[in-house]
Design a protein around this motif. Structure first.
Motif, mmCIF file in Angstrom:
data_model
loop_
_atom_site.group_PDB
_atom_site.id
_atom_site.type_symbol
_atom_site.label_atom_id
_atom_site.label_comp_id
_atom_site.label_asym_id
_atom_site.label_seq_id
_atom_site.Cartn_x
_atom_site.Cartn_y
_atom_site.Cartn_z
ATOM 1 N N ASP A 17 -48.124 -19.682 -61.505
ATOM 2 C CA ASP A 17 -48.985 -18.736 -62.205
ATOM 3 C C ASP A 17 -48.382 -18.113 -63.460
ATOM 4 N N ASN A 18 -47.060 -18.158 -63.607
ATOM 5 C CA ASN A 18 -46.458 -17.437 -64.735
ATOM 6 C C ASN A 18 -46.067 -18.348 -65.899
ATOM 7 N N LEU A 19 -46.586 -19.569 -65.895
ATOM 8 C CA LEU A 19 -46.340 -20.505 -66.994
ATOM 9 C C LEU A 19 -47.666 -21.086 -67.479
ATOM 10 N N ALA A 20 -47.681 -21.519 -68.717
ATOM 11 C CA ALA A 20 -48.828 -22.276 -69.209
ATOM 12 C C ALA A 20 -48.915 -23.560 -68.387
ATOM 13 N N PRO A 21 -50.112 -24.047 -68.098
ATOM 14 C CA PRO A 21 -50.254 -25.234 -67.247
ATOM 15 C C PRO A 21 -49.399 -26.422 -67.686
ATOM 16 N N GLU A 22 -49.304 -26.665 -68.986
ATOM 17 C CA GLU A 22 -48.532 -27.810 -69.479
ATOM 18 C C GLU A 22 -47.019 -27.598 -69.387
ATOM 19 N N ALA A 23 -46.572 -26.387 -69.092
ATOM 20 C CA ALA A 23 -45.136 -26.093 -68.984
ATOM 21 C C ALA A 23 -44.590 -26.275 -67.565
ATOM 22 N N VAL A 24 -45.465 -26.462 -66.588
ATOM 23 C CA VAL A 24 -45.025 -26.658 -65.204
ATOM 24 C C VAL A 24 -44.488 -28.076 -65.070
ATOM 25 N N ARG A 25 -43.302 -28.204 -64.465
ATOM 26 C CA ARG A 25 -42.622 -29.496 -64.368
ATOM 27 C C ARG A 25 -42.237 -29.835 -62.930
ATOM 28 N N ILE A 26 -42.306 -31.108 -62.611
ATOM 29 C CA ILE A 26 -41.814 -31.594 -61.317
ATOM 30 C C ILE A 26 -40.321 -31.268 -61.236
ATOM 31 N N GLY A 27 -39.898 -30.785 -60.078
ATOM 32 C CA GLY A 27 -38.500 -30.418 -59.860
ATOM 33 C C GLY A 27 -38.193 -28.968 -60.183
ATOM 34 N N GLN A 28 -39.139 -28.263 -60.765
ATOM 35 C CA GLN A 28 -38.941 -26.860 -61.142
ATOM 36 C C GLN A 28 -38.867 -25.985 -59.892
ATOM 37 N N ARG A 29 -37.962 -25.035 -59.885
ATOM 38 C CA ARG A 29 -37.821 -24.104 -58.772
ATOM 39 C C ARG A 29 -38.820 -22.962 -58.941
ATOM 40 N N VAL A 30 -39.431 -22.571 -57.826
ATOM 41 C CA VAL A 30 -40.464 -21.541 -57.834
ATOM 42 C C VAL A 30 -40.276 -20.594 -56.651
ATOM 43 N N ARG A 31 -40.945 -19.445 -56.736
ATOM 44 C CA ARG A 31 -40.924 -18.442 -55.672
ATOM 45 C C ARG A 31 -42.361 -18.043 -55.355
ATOM 46 N N ALA A 32 -42.679 -17.992 -54.052
ATOM 47 C CA ALA A 32 -44.031 -17.647 -53.596
ATOM 48 C C ALA A 32 -44.281 -16.147 -53.685
ATOM 49 N N ARG A 33 -45.539 -15.821 -53.868
ATOM 50 C CA ARG A 33 -45.999 -14.440 -53.756
ATOM 51 C C ARG A 33 -47.461 -14.493 -53.327
ATOM 52 N N VAL A 34 -47.926 -13.407 -52.770
ATOM 53 C CA VAL A 34 -49.324 -13.335 -52.356
ATOM 54 C C VAL A 34 -50.079 -12.478 -53.357
ATOM 55 N N GLN A 35 -51.149 -13.025 -53.879
ATOM 56 C CA GLN A 35 -52.045 -12.260 -54.759
ATOM 57 C C GLN A 35 -53.278 -11.914 -53.940
ATOM 58 N N VAL A 36 -53.591 -10.636 -53.868
ATOM 59 C CA VAL A 36 -54.793 -10.201 -53.172
ATOM 60 C C VAL A 36 -55.798 -9.757 -54.230
ATOM 61 N N LYS A 37 -56.937 -10.423 -54.241
ATOM 62 C CA LYS A 37 -57.988 -10.115 -55.210
ATOM 63 C C LYS A 37 -59.294 -10.005 -54.440
ATOM 64 N N ASP A 38 -59.979 -8.905 -54.635
ATOM 65 C CA ASP A 38 -61.240 -8.649 -53.933
ATOM 66 C C ASP A 38 -61.071 -8.774 -52.421
ATOM 67 N N GLY A 39 -59.896 -8.351 -51.924
ATOM 68 C CA GLY A 39 -59.632 -8.339 -50.492
ATOM 69 C C GLY A 39 -59.196 -9.662 -49.886
ATOM 70 N N ARG A 40 -59.078 -10.716 -50.706
ATOM 71 C CA ARG A 40 -58.683 -12.034 -50.199
ATOM 72 C C ARG A 40 -57.306 -12.410 -50.741
ATOM 73 N N GLY A 41 -56.401 -12.781 -49.825
ATOM 74 C CA GLY A 41 -55.053 -13.171 -50.211
ATOM 75 C C GLY A 41 -54.944 -14.653 -50.504
ATOM 76 N N LEU A 42 -54.100 -14.976 -51.465
ATOM 77 C CA LEU A 42 -53.872 -16.351 -51.885
ATOM 78 C C LEU A 42 -52.395 -16.495 -52.232
ATOM 79 N N VAL A 43 -51.766 -17.580 -51.771
ATOM 80 C CA VAL A 43 -50.363 -17.836 -52.103
ATOM 81 C C VAL A 43 -50.301 -18.488 -53.473
#
Length: 134
Positions: free
Chosen positions: A98-124
């Motif tokens: 979520d914190n990069l432009a779509p074209e900047a996401v790369r295979i092998g890139q390290r990431v960290r999960a977070r939960v976004q709650v919007k309108d009462g629904r959580g999404l990883v």
């Protein structure tokens, strides 16, 4: 924290998982018999068949396994990436970085999960650990 029983059904397991996400908590299951992690939540372990699954909070760290860009009109929110993420616990899930432009996401890139709650629904969602936009 234990998983609802097989008698209660997979729907109960999935409902519990969504309730946890809605409360801002991301959990995966771990089998007490074979010690392997399980995701997407289910009533029995897909590795050994045991119903002895417990809910655990994962480290949240993972690696982008695959990524594609979904093209959308700016009026519809613009482009977004759809990524397969391998968590360090050994499970794979589909989400987005979520914190990069779509074209900047790369295979092998390290990431960290977070939960976004919007309108009462959580999404990883995931944020890139390195290479993130300032």
């Amino acid at each position: 924290m234990t998983t609802p029983t097989i008698e209660e059904g997979a729907g109960s397991v999935q409902a519990f998982h969504q309730d946890e996400l809605d409360a801002g908590r991301f959990r995966v299951q771990r089998c007490s018999e074979c010690s392997r992690h399980v995701y997407y939540p289910r009533a029995s372990c897909p590795h050994c068949g045991s119903a002895a699954l417990e809910w655990k909070m994962p480290s949240g760290l993972g690696t982008v396994h695959a990524v594609t860009t979904v093209r959308r009109k700016p009026a519809d929110g613009g482009d977004l990436n759809v990524s397969l993420i391998d968590l360090d616990e050994g499970v794979r899930l589909m989400s987005r970085v979520d914190n990069l432009a779509p074209e900047a996401v790369r295979i092998g890139q390290r990431v960290r999960a977070r939960v976004q709650v919007k309108d009462g629904r959580g999404l990883v969602l995931f944020d890139a650990i390195e290479g993130a936009a300032a």
